[in-house]
Design an enzyme around this catalytic site. Structure first.
Site, mmCIF file in Angstrom:
data_model
loop_
_atom_site.group_PDB
_atom_site.id
_atom_site.type_symbol
_atom_site.label_atom_id
_atom_site.label_comp_id
_atom_site.label_asym_id
_atom_site.label_seq_id
_atom_site.Cartn_x
_atom_site.Cartn_y
_atom_site.Cartn_z
ATOM 1 N N SER A 73 -3.032 3.669 9.276
ATOM 2 C CA SER A 73 -2.464 4.842 8.610
ATOM 3 C C SER A 73 -3.492 5.941 8.379
ATOM 4 O O SER A 73 -3.134 7.081 8.076
ATOM 5 C CB SER A 73 -1.831 4.443 7.268
ATOM 6 O OG SER A 73 -0.711 3.608 7.461
ATOM 7 N N CYS A 97 6.417 2.259 3.855
ATOM 8 C CA CYS A 97 5.586 3.449 3.996
ATOM 9 C C CYS A 97 6.167 4.442 5.022
ATOM 10 O O CYS A 97 7.206 5.033 4.770
ATOM 11 C CB CYS A 97 4.153 3.047 4.318
ATOM 12 S SG CYS A 97 2.941 4.329 3.925
ATOM 13 N N HIS A 112 2.794 -0.795 -0.356
ATOM 14 C CA HIS A 112 2.457 -1.876 0.573
ATOM 15 C C HIS A 112 2.580 -3.258 -0.087
ATOM 16 O O HIS A 112 1.640 -3.728 -0.720
ATOM 17 C CB HIS A 112 1.030 -1.686 1.094
ATOM 18 C CG HIS A 112 0.901 -0.599 2.100
ATOM 19 N ND1 HIS A 112 0.971 -0.818 3.455
ATOM 20 C CD2 HIS A 112 0.723 0.729 1.954
ATOM 21 C CE1 HIS A 112 0.844 0.322 4.100
ATOM 22 N NE2 HIS A 112 0.694 1.281 3.198
ATOM 23 N N GLU A 117 2.527 -6.080 1.350
ATOM 24 C CA GLU A 117 1.692 -7.091 2.023
ATOM 25 C C GLU A 117 0.282 -7.121 1.447
ATOM 26 O O GLU A 117 -0.477 -8.061 1.685
ATOM 27 C CB GLU A 117 1.646 -6.820 3.531
ATOM 28 C CG GLU A 117 0.654 -5.773 3.995
ATOM 29 C CD GLU A 117 1.090 -4.352 3.663
ATOM 30 O OE1 GLU A 117 0.263 -3.429 3.772
ATOM 31 O OE2 GLU A 117 2.277 -4.158 3.288
#
Length: 357
Positions: A45, A247, A332, A334
């Protein structure tokens, strides 16, 4: 060797060159994480951006390749207050200086990153140049900085061909717009068979594989630039396949269903952002990395409703779609920024897939 960070507003910071010694123009953004610099460096990103770390000492625990979120680092440049030259960590395999040199990432150390961050907060994200040329000419450089735009960054970071993480459970198609590795691993650890697809894969190809669920990943850049991807997501939305998006994937799904997005003044990048689950009123500490946000004011409540909100500034952090097995988040899940982080969202996705079979 001396190095200079030149901002498009005319501010100049003088420091020491680190990493590769080359000149670069990029968008300058800051990250407030106290740890996790390797995860930041290897997060796709950040493609098209130069990252300022607000924590003053970076590199003190070295480089552990197992913690990388992709095969290589993606930022255009790296900006720190102090770079640790001697890491102390039994897991360390290399120093951050060698890591930056190996992957040809230029940077600057020894500048006042707190002052730099205050400028970016007050004036907003802006472009800048890192150079070792002491004879720079501001009148020549500043127009170049103002003209710079990062383009086609999703195509730059996505995988070139599909790959599979084998599992004995549900089949998940993961659209890679710049996916961090831990997204696929979080699904795989829960037993899912995960097929990772390049960003420009058509909806028809995805649906022909008959997945139990579709994951839309994070990624870099302006979501509105991804016009062809948005058209394919419109087709995925029309299906009855459960979808979970993170995202950039969250933003793309919103755009595909008629909502709008806009660029934030300086974005959310760090590991300490509080988000509230509007269904349970529970607050989670989240990891975030985004410069764009979905506009909830123009959201069609017949299509989607806000599911999460940022406690600090009230911006949207997730959507739940009406009469669809679709939910999306801006942060996020994760990542693990807090002791009770939002990893439960992967379990919610699995329950949704099981319920729709």
């Amino acid at each position: 060797m001396k190095a200079f960070l030149i901002l498009e507003d005319g501010n100049v910071f003088t420091g020491t060159s680190i990493g590769a010694q080359k000149e670069v123009i990029s968008e300058i953004v800051f990250n407030t994480s106290m740890t996790g610099y390797l995860e930041v460096l290897t997060d796709p990103s950040y493609a098209g951006q130069a990252v300022v770390m607000t924590y003053p000492l970076i590199g003190n625990y070295g480089i552990c390749n197992e913690d990388m979120e992709s095969l290589k680092p993606w930022p255009d440049a790296y900006i720190v207050r102090e770079l640790s030259r001697i890491p102390s960590n039994f897991r360390s395999e290399d120093s951050i200086q060698n890591f930056l040199e190996k992957y040809e990432i230029p940077g600057i150390a020894g500048i006042d990153t707190r002052a730099l961050t205050k400028i970016l907060r007050e004036k907003g994200t802006m472009n800048g140049m890192i150079t070792t040329n002491e004879d720079y000419d501001l009148n020549e450089i500043i127009p170049k900085l103002k003209e710079y735009i990062a383009v086609s960054v999703v195509e730059k970071v996505t995988c070139k061909e599909k790959r599979i993480l084998k599992g004995a459970g549900l089949n998940v198609a993961l659209m890679d717009f710049g996916a961090k590795d831990n997204i696929a691993q979080s699904l795989n650890r829960r037993g899912c068979n995960v097929t990772v697809y390049p960003a420009l894969t058509t909806a028809d190809e995805i649906m022909k594989s008959n997945p139990d669920g579709i994951m839309l990943s994070n990624g870099p850049g302006d979501p509105k630039e991804c016009k062809s991807i948005i058209n394919e997501i419109k087709k995925l939305y029309q299906s009855d396949i459960p979808i979970f998006a993170i995202c950039l994937g969250h933003q793309l799904m919103a755009l595909a269903t008629g909502a709008d997005t806009h660029k934030m003044k300086y974005g959310h990048r760090g590991g300490n952002h509080p988000v509230k689950d509007l269904e349970t009123n529970r607050v989670y500490i989240s990891s975030q990395n985004h410069g764009y946000v979905v506009d909830v004011e123009g959201l069609d409540s017949n299509i989607a409703v806000p599911a999460f909100v940022n406690v600090n500034d009230g911006t949207n952090e997730g959507l739940k779609y009406k009469n669809k097995n679709i939910f999306t988040v801006q942060f996020h899940p994760e990542a693990c920024p807090g002791p009770q982080d939002s990893g439960y969202l992967f379990d919610r996705f699995i329950e949704m897939m099981e319920g729709s079979k």
